[in-house]
Design a protein around this motif. Structure first.
Motif, mmCIF file in Angstrom:
data_model
loop_
_atom_site.group_PDB
_atom_site.id
_atom_site.type_symbol
_atom_site.label_atom_id
_atom_site.label_comp_id
_atom_site.label_asym_id
_atom_site.label_seq_id
_atom_site.Cartn_x
_atom_site.Cartn_y
_atom_site.Cartn_z
ATOM 1 N N ARG A 103 23.849 -32.605 -45.885
ATOM 2 C CA ARG A 103 23.301 -33.205 -47.104
ATOM 3 C C ARG A 103 23.774 -34.639 -47.301
ATOM 4 N NH1 ARG A 103 21.640 -29.162 -51.254
ATOM 5 N NH2 ARG A 103 21.525 -27.158 -50.185
ATOM 6 N N GLU A 135 21.668 -39.630 -44.241
ATOM 7 C CA GLU A 135 20.519 -40.312 -44.841
ATOM 8 C C GLU A 135 19.223 -39.537 -44.621
ATOM 9 O OE1 GLU A 135 18.284 -44.665 -44.500
ATOM 10 O OE2 GLU A 135 20.353 -44.428 -43.803
ATOM 11 N N GLN A 159 17.698 -37.487 -47.384
ATOM 12 C CA GLN A 159 17.006 -38.159 -48.476
ATOM 13 C C GLN A 159 15.549 -38.438 -48.157
ATOM 14 O OE1 GLN A 159 18.771 -38.305 -51.185
ATOM 15 N NE2 GLN A 159 20.603 -37.620 -50.073
ATOM 16 N N THR A 160 15.159 -38.209 -46.896
ATOM 17 C CA THR A 160 13.761 -38.415 -46.504
ATOM 18 C C THR A 160 12.999 -37.110 -46.674
ATOM 19 O OG1 THR A 160 14.021 -37.781 -44.170
ATOM 20 C CG2 THR A 160 14.633 -40.040 -44.761
#
Length: 276
Positions: free
Chosen positions: A185, A188, A191-192
């Protein structure tokens, strides 16, 4: 004298280790498993009442060991006891692969399920998948163990899956190397809108994660993907042992496949035979 407390094999291992040899180099020279070397070293440390390679080296050079307090001695003994139990457990898991290889008789599904179970035991994890890989098609979850139903169904629905190169198995596909993620988590990629990372973290509940390639020579045939739902990263020692396990597992799987193909060939009726 320390020689009286060690067997000839323990003396050989102690001297080699004190001079800087690694578990793997000692294992190769003696034709034993690296985990067996570690088991011997745990016994050596206990018998000589040392707690580091430096102390071992000094004792083998003839130095008199420092006397330890009762509390220090108890701490060392407890640590060695735990280390020894871990080594024995790992040795048992690795030797189990050999048993699976010799007794598979072509039962490929049983072999793969057993290997996944032992991989999880080796890594002290509850959740895992054994992904089969085919070039041009991608990965398929041939077996899963312990994962949430929603995550399992996601893989069933996907079938053969071509991963994003930034995902763990995407990196395994590209580099043929272990990928160890401290927190899925925190990357990066989470976050996509990458579907695999979403499924792994949200449907699977994964936090700490490792993916270990299964290689037949230079050919990728699959990967163990193992994770914990707590933020408890896999240490380097565990990952190294898991990779060794994966290398041995390839032999088990390939052996089972050959046995299965041979059995199918034998059981097929002779198409060229005629009824008289």
């Amino acid at each position: 004298m320390y020689e009286d407390r060690l067997s000839p094999r323990e003396l050989e291992i102690a001297r080699a280790y004190a001079l800087g040899d690694t578990y793997h180099r000692i294992a190769e020279r003696l034709c034993i498993a690296p985990s067996t070397v570690r088991t011997h070293l745990a016994a050596i440390y206990r018998k000589l009442e040392v707690s580091s390679k430096l102390e071992l080296h000094k004792m083998l050079d003839g130095a008199t060991p420092n006397r330890k307090s009762q509390s220090e001695q108890a701490e060392i003994i407890s640590e060695l006891a735990l280390s020894l139990e871990e080594a024995i457990s790992r040795e048992r898991a690795l030797s189990e692969v050999l048993r699976i290889i010799s007794g598979s008789e072509g039962r490929i599904n049983e072999v793969i399920a057993a290997l996944l179970g032992y991989a999880l035991e080796l890594c002290d994890a509850e959740f895992g998948l054994l992904l089969e890989y085919k070039a041009q098609k991608g990965f398929r979850a041939s077996h899963t163990k312990g994962i949430p139903r929603a995550f399992h169904e996601w893989w069933v629905e996907k079938g053969d899956y071509q991963p994003n190169p930034q995902t763990a198995i995407g990196r395994v596909e590209a580099d043929h190397d272990v990928v160890n993620i401290l927190d899925v988590r925190a990357e990066e990629l989470f976050q996509t809108d990458d579907p695999l990372r979403y499924a792994t973290a949200t449907l699977g509940g994964a936090r700490s994660f490792t993916a270990i390639p299964m290689l037949a020579g230079k050919r990728l045939i699959g990967a163990f993907t193992i994770y914990r739902q707590q933020l408890r990263p896999f240490d380097e020692k565990t990952v190294q042992l898991a990779r060794m396990f994966a290398d041995q597992s390839v032999i088990a799987i390939e052996n089972a496949r050959m046995m299965s193909e041979l059995r199918t060939t034998i059981e097929q009726p002779d198409r060229h035979s005629t009824v008289v």
